[in-house]
Design an enzyme around this catalytic site. Sequence first.
Site, PDB file in Angstrom:
ATOM      1  N   TYR A 261      33.418  60.294  90.410  1.00 16.56           N
ATOM      2  CA  TYR A 261      34.564  59.707  91.110  1.00 16.56           C
ATOM      3  C   TYR A 261      35.850  60.479  90.836  1.00 16.56           C
ATOM      4  O   TYR A 261      36.813  60.359  91.590  1.00 16.56           O
ATOM      5  CB  TYR A 261      34.789  58.250  90.690  1.00 16.56           C
ATOM      6  CG  TYR A 261      33.661  57.300  90.969  1.00 16.56           C
ATOM      7  CD1 TYR A 261      32.555  57.659  91.744  1.00 16.56           C
ATOM      8  CD2 TYR A 261      33.686  56.006  90.445  1.00 16.56           C
ATOM      9  CE1 TYR A 261      31.519  56.774  91.972  1.00 16.56           C
ATOM     10  CE2 TYR A 261      32.665  55.104  90.681  1.00 16.56           C
ATOM     11  CZ  TYR A 261      31.572  55.499  91.442  1.00 16.56           C
ATOM     12  OH  TYR A 261      30.553  54.614  91.666  1.00 16.56           O
TER      13      TYR A 261
ATOM     14  N   HIS B  70      23.219  58.165  87.123  1.00 14.28           N
ATOM     15  CA  HIS B  70      23.679  57.829  88.482  1.00 14.28           C
ATOM     16  C   HIS B  70      22.538  57.820  89.505  1.00 14.28           C
ATOM     17  O   HIS B  70      22.490  56.939  90.367  1.00 14.28           O
ATOM     18  CB  HIS B  70      24.770  58.821  88.909  1.00 14.28           C
ATOM     19  CG  HIS B  70      25.806  58.211  89.791  1.00 14.28           C
ATOM     20  ND1 HIS B  70      27.137  58.556  89.749  1.00 14.28           N
ATOM     21  CD2 HIS B  70      25.712  57.257  90.747  1.00 14.28           C
ATOM     22  CE1 HIS B  70      27.807  57.850  90.639  1.00 14.28           C
ATOM     23  NE2 HIS B  70      26.970  57.057  91.257  1.00 14.28           N
TER      24      HIS B  70
ATOM     25  N   ASP C  34      34.275  49.544  86.573  1.00 14.80           N
ATOM     26  CA  ASP C  34      33.144  50.446  86.789  1.00 14.80           C
ATOM     27  C   ASP C  34      33.622  51.745  87.429  1.00 14.80           C
ATOM     28  O   ASP C  34      34.168  51.747  88.529  1.00 14.80           O
ATOM     29  CB  ASP C  34      32.121  49.776  87.709  1.00 14.80           C
ATOM     30  CG  ASP C  34      30.912  50.666  87.988  1.00 14.80           C
ATOM     31  OD1 ASP C  34      29.874  50.471  87.340  1.00 14.80           O
ATOM     32  OD2 ASP C  34      31.026  51.562  88.861  1.00 14.80           O
TER      33      ASP C  34
ATOM     34  N   LYS D 288      29.248  56.716  84.590  1.00 10.80           N
ATOM     35  CA  LYS D 288      27.927  57.202  84.986  1.00 10.80           C
ATOM     36  C   LYS D 288      27.854  58.715  84.873  1.00 10.80           C
ATOM     37  O   LYS D 288      28.845  59.415  85.083  1.00 10.80           O
ATOM     38  CB  LYS D 288      27.609  56.789  86.425  1.00 10.80           C
ATOM     39  CG  LYS D 288      27.832  55.322  86.722  1.00 10.80           C
ATOM     40  CD  LYS D 288      27.580  54.994  88.183  1.00 10.80           C
ATOM     41  CE  LYS D 288      28.171  53.648  88.550  1.00 10.80           C
ATOM     42  NZ  LYS D 288      29.642  53.681  88.684  1.00 10.80           N
TER      43      LYS D 288
END
Length: 283
Positions: A56, A114, A51, A81
């Site tokens: 990120y 998200h 994930d 996401k």
Amino acid sequence: MIRKVDLTSSTVLNNGVKMPWVGLGVWESKEGGEVENAVRTAIEYGYRHIDTAAIYGNEAGVGQAIKDSGIAREELFITTKLWNSRQGYESTLQAFEESRKKLGVDYVDLYLIHWAVAGKYLETWRAFEKLYKEGYVRAIGVSNFQPHHLQDVMDHFEVLPAVNQVEFHPFLTQREVYSFCREHGIQLEAWSPLMRGGELLSHPLLQQLAKKYEKTPAQIVLRWDLEQDVVTIPKSVHEARIHENAQLFDFQLSTEEVEQITALNQNRRSFPYDPDHVTFGLS
């Protein structure tokens, strides 16, 4: 409870797609060697669910590790996401293509919104439906959505969210969200399932159960997720912890123990983000 025997054990989403119950989260895993090593290690230990998210900043590293693993793409379940600043119809389609290319894959198994950005998430979902119907995504879902957000999507669109990924741990059990998702066939998934460790894992009840089952408090919490049919994605970049987090299938908590852990709820979030007032990450 749905039977779970190892890291390949999967839930079946509302569109028939299989999603492993346990995955590796890579939030705060640094792009490059750190995230690549974490993902490679997880895959070597049997994880098949990874994930990540655009925000990120490590999708390329995840993709490189997937490539290096030698595991067939269809055996892996990859989630990413869409970040808040990219919501909207055209911008979502563009953002997805960027994520797909960074991951180096032809398709993504699960694509999530998200956060529920007011005035944007419905147009975003319209783009998600397009990606899903065209086969670029095997399942579409959301993250951090409250029941009224989910109902809004359900009232306006044909495709029901397959997953709702929320902060979920014994100090934040989200019973309203949990019940709504179960009622409507939406798979609940836990992010930050260990509440970043510390206070939660030192709680006497978890320590007591860990001693009883000869497990760690973290393993008790992750098994608590599974006992409730909640997908869990603990994050770590350390080999020993990645291995430890996978050792969840040789014991079971009793119904009473699950209820005792659930009763620890304090409605306490680890992060100062209000799902009903998403004002961050918009630019």
